[in-house]
Design an enzyme around this catalytic site. Structure first.
Site, PDB file in Angstrom:
ATOM      1  N   HIS A 164       0.825  -1.214   0.000  1.00 49.74           N
ATOM      2  CA  HIS A 164       0.000   0.000   0.000  1.00 49.74           C
ATOM      3  C   HIS A 164       0.860   1.266   0.000  1.00 49.74           C
ATOM      4  CE1 HIS A 164      -3.490   2.353   0.253  1.00 49.74           C
ATOM      5  NE2 HIS A 164      -4.172   1.696   1.180  1.00 49.74           N
ATOM      6  N   ASP A 388     -11.819  -5.780 -17.792  1.00 50.30           N
ATOM      7  CA  ASP A 388     -12.081  -6.849 -18.754  1.00 50.30           C
ATOM      8  C   ASP A 388     -10.752  -7.282 -19.351  1.00 50.30           C
ATOM      9  OD1 ASP A 388     -12.795  -8.538 -20.785  1.00 50.30           O
ATOM     10  OD2 ASP A 388     -14.110  -7.128 -21.815  1.00 50.30           O
TER      11      ASP A 388
END
Length: 468
Positions: A164, A388
């Site tokens: 992070h 996608d």
């Protein structure tokens, strides 16, 4: 119920590999910003995507994704490096091009066995995102860890963990969007990455301006009553909020607040208040609601350019805190908590962000206080569900769990999902000790009764429960 906690399956993993950039990249040392390397961000953030079988494809998703990641790392080459710690606990990426971790696996389970509505907590997450020994360390380890698990039905799961300190949620979405475009045949990502960490770096040679922010999220508070959540006897549940649930809660607010409160304001105030009642602290103790707020998307007053550049993938958010005594929070109506959240969010702009950066340098990069604290982040609009890779958009895309790492029991997210009826809404994973969770559920049920004089949709509390 979405996904049975008792669900068991076997995962067969192939040897771990490192995926390096597909082409040459610069060798350099790139310092993180003073927002990036604060203590609160020195952990790995788990993300997961579930994909159905695509009838038009019979190629191996693991091979396609591995090649697309290698291509994306040419553009995002710092992500293929390793973190180093410099003077003053300053973190920097050594751009070594060593690569990211990649695990390829097969599981003897079908996607439909996970349930009609996918949402955390996911069964056997440690199998779907295997913790490679040593990979959870901060320094000198891969910055991203991928695991692609093929399912018996022809679908697959892509899980990942990110350091992070190097990138935030929108930054990871941006990187994954680049991987998706390259997997579908693009030559280069549409959004070009921007490092620019100096944007949120304290200027050490400039005189410090007068302090105008108190930054009480970084108060040094002694945990006198053992209020930081223990890891023992914890349970995880997820709560779904669709249009019906929100229309039941919102009438509890007075008209002026009802019109101006966002969904984040409403749910954060609701969860904070119910959680406080469930914890039953002493009335005079201060309760803290930390709201992750970002200036991304905002424009500068002159010129209309974004205050955070398009393509910036570092951490670009602050953690302002709303504070109330437990007595006031429990005795007042819901609007009291909601208005505190709204006021707290308004504090954050770029001046606030640079003030946090100065505090980090001045005080040795502290962690925000976790004493009587609750952290809420809205990740519902980041775009995790839009990726996608050539197999269509995911059935679920987002955070792999709620309470994470050393902040188990303290952190929740608003995650965009579809429920078992196909309705769009938000799910909020909550992690609490078992007896506290029972009280929390009871308080939530009370709040779900329609407000007096309001017309609201009856609400049933869908929960998922599993031991940690």
């Amino acid at each position: 119920m979405a996904g049975s906690p008792a669900l068991k399956f076997t995962v067969r993993r192939q040897p771990v590999v490192l995926v390096a950039p597909a082409g040459p990249t610069p060798r350099e040392l790139k310092r993180l910003s003073d927002i990036d390397d604060q203590d609160a961000l020195r952990f790995q953030l788990p993300i997961i995507h579930f994909f159905r079988r695509h009838d038009g494809r019979d190629d191996d998703p693991a091979a396609v994704l591995r090649d697309a990641i290698a291509a994306a790392l040419v553009h995002y080459y710092p992500l293929a490096g390793r973190l180093r710690q410099l003077e003053g606990r300053k973190l920097a990426v050594d751009c070594t091009s060593e690569g990211v971790l990649f695990v390829e696996a097969d599981a003897d389970i079908r996607l439909d066995q996970f349930g009609a509505a996918l949402q955390p907590p996911f069964p056997c997450l440690d199998e779907l995102l295997f913790d490679v020994p040593g990979s959870s360390d901060l320094l000198d380890t891969p910055i991203i860890h991928f695991q692609v698990t093929r399912l018996a039905c022809g679908g697959f799961i892509m899980a990942s963990k990110i350091q992070h300190t190097v990138l935030d949620g929108p930054g990871m979405v941006q990187f994954l969007a680049a991987v998706a475009e390259l997997a579908r045949g693009a030559v280069a990502p549409t959004v070009r990455p921007v490092w620019a960490r100096e944007l949120l770096m304290a200027m050490h040679d400039d005189p410090a301006p007068p302090t105008i922010f108190t930054h009480r999220e970084y108060d040094d508070v002694r945990d006198a009553s053992g209020t930081i959540m223990p890891l023992e006897s914890m349970v995880r549940r997820s709560f779904f909020f669709g249009p019906g649930e929100l229309s039941t809660i919102r009438p509890h607010l007075p008209p002026a607040v009802r019109r101006s409160a966002t969904t984040f304001d409403l749910l954060t105030g609701c969860l904070w208040r119910c959680r406080t009642v469930a914890l039953a602290p002493v009335a005079h103790e201060e309760m803290r609601m930390i709201c992750l707020v970002s200036p991304r998307g905002r424009k500068q007053q002159s010129g209309g350019t974004p205050v955070v550049p398009v393509g910036y993938y570092g951490n670009a958010f602050a953690c302002p805190v709303a504070i109330s005594t437990a007595g006031d929070l429990c005795a007042n109506p819901l609007s009291y908590a909601v208005e505190l959240v709204m006021k707290t969010k308004r504090e954050v702009d770029m001046e606030y962000m640079t003030s946090v950066a100065r505090l980090m340098v001045r005080r040795g990069r502290p962690h925000f206080t976790m004493v009587h604290a609750y952290v809420m982040a809205d990740v519902s609009k980041f775009g995790f569900r839009d990726h996608d890779f050539g197999w269509g958009t995911p059935v679920y895309g987002g955070m792999a769990e709620g309470g994470i790492g050393h902040m188990t029991g303290v952190t929740s997210f608003l995650i965009a999902v579809k429920n078992s009826k196909g309705e769009d809404g938000l799910v909020v994973p909550v992690c609490l000790p078992s007896p506290v969770m029972d009280k929390f559920v009871e308080e939530m049920r009370r709040l779900m009764h329609p407000a007096v004089g309001a017309v609201a949709v009856p609400w049933q509390l869908p929960v998922i429960r599993s031991p940690i």
